[in-house]
Design a protein around this motif. Sequence first.
Motif, mmCIF file in Angstrom:
data_model
loop_
_atom_site.group_PDB
_atom_site.id
_atom_site.type_symbol
_atom_site.label_atom_id
_atom_site.label_comp_id
_atom_site.label_asym_id
_atom_site.label_seq_id
_atom_site.Cartn_x
_atom_site.Cartn_y
_atom_site.Cartn_z
ATOM 1 N N UNK A 7 0.869 -1.172 0.000
ATOM 2 C CA UNK A 7 0.000 0.000 0.000
ATOM 3 C C UNK A 7 0.904 1.219 0.000
ATOM 4 N N UNK A 8 0.810 2.029 -1.034
ATOM 5 C CA UNK A 8 1.780 3.077 -1.299
ATOM 6 C C UNK A 8 1.307 4.463 -0.867
ATOM 7 N N UNK A 9 2.176 5.154 -0.146
ATOM 8 C CA UNK A 9 1.943 6.550 0.236
ATOM 9 C C UNK A 9 3.042 7.395 -0.406
ATOM 10 N N UNK A 60 -9.526 8.228 1.579
ATOM 11 C CA UNK A 60 -8.497 7.334 1.043
ATOM 12 C C UNK A 60 -7.165 7.657 1.713
ATOM 13 N N UNK A 61 -6.485 6.627 2.170
ATOM 14 C CA UNK A 61 -5.239 6.786 2.918
ATOM 15 C C UNK A 61 -4.003 6.596 2.042
ATOM 16 N N UNK A 62 -4.133 5.841 0.957
ATOM 17 C CA UNK A 62 -2.984 5.495 0.128
ATOM 18 C C UNK A 62 -3.161 6.031 -1.284
ATOM 19 N N UNK A 63 -2.030 6.242 -1.955
ATOM 20 C CA UNK A 63 -2.047 6.743 -3.332
ATOM 21 C C UNK A 63 -2.082 5.631 -4.363
ATOM 22 N N UNK A 64 -1.706 4.447 -3.955
ATOM 23 C CA UNK A 64 -1.699 3.341 -4.900
ATOM 24 C C UNK A 64 -1.353 2.037 -4.230
ATOM 25 N N UNK A 65 -1.343 1.011 -5.052
ATOM 26 C CA UNK A 65 -1.020 -0.346 -4.604
ATOM 27 C C UNK A 65 -0.119 -0.979 -5.658
ATOM 28 N N UNK A 66 0.876 -1.694 -5.175
ATOM 29 C CA UNK A 66 1.663 -2.557 -6.046
ATOM 30 C C UNK A 66 1.394 -3.992 -5.619
ATOM 31 N N UNK A 67 1.139 -4.853 -6.595
ATOM 32 C CA UNK A 67 0.961 -6.273 -6.339
ATOM 33 C C UNK A 67 2.028 -7.038 -7.119
ATOM 34 N N UNK A 92 15.314 5.020 -5.838
ATOM 35 C CA UNK A 92 14.174 5.584 -6.559
ATOM 36 C C UNK A 92 12.931 5.546 -5.680
ATOM 37 N N UNK A 93 12.717 4.443 -4.964
ATOM 38 C CA UNK A 93 11.569 4.352 -4.059
ATOM 39 C C UNK A 93 11.615 5.471 -3.027
ATOM 40 N N UNK A 94 12.788 5.715 -2.499
ATOM 41 C CA UNK A 94 12.951 6.770 -1.494
ATOM 42 C C UNK A 94 12.706 8.153 -2.068
ATOM 43 N N UNK A 102 3.994 3.659 4.055
ATOM 44 C CA UNK A 102 3.529 2.514 3.272
ATOM 45 C C UNK A 102 3.280 1.321 4.199
ATOM 46 N N UNK A 103 2.411 0.434 3.768
ATOM 47 C CA UNK A 103 2.163 -0.818 4.472
ATOM 48 C C UNK A 103 2.235 -1.957 3.468
ATOM 49 N N UNK A 104 2.415 -3.179 3.970
ATOM 50 C CA UNK A 104 2.464 -4.324 3.067
ATOM 51 C C UNK A 104 1.919 -5.558 3.751
#
Length: 115
Positions: A7-9, A60-67, A92-94, A102-104
């Motif tokens: 879960x992306x912030x 909405x708490x997150x901007x996106x999701x990566x799966x 790059x992530x940083x 973020x959460x996962x």
Amino acid sequence: MIKFTILLARKPLLTHEQFVEHHRTVHAALFTSIEVVKQTVRRYVQQHALPVELPGMPPVKYDGITELWFDDVEALGRCFSDAEYLAKVRPDEESFLDLHGCDFIVSTENEVFPA
């Protein structure tokens, strides 16, 4: 098969649109260029939040999701501990993610209702 859902912030200084553009173009290309990703990742999906408010639901708490799908937990660990990943992708992530926001979850899927 296991699934790694993140879960992306975004970084607070970026707009949601800037985050989406970077995630779709820069980050996706960089991540998929790494050899260990080619060896271990079986599927890669990005999702980006829409500006939707639902009655009775919190904002909405997150901007996106990566799966990401891997054969097993060992492949997941190998991917994210790889020296090339850490040297090229992690910086790059940083640059665009609030990593502490973020959460996962690492999980298996249980399909309940086919599409």
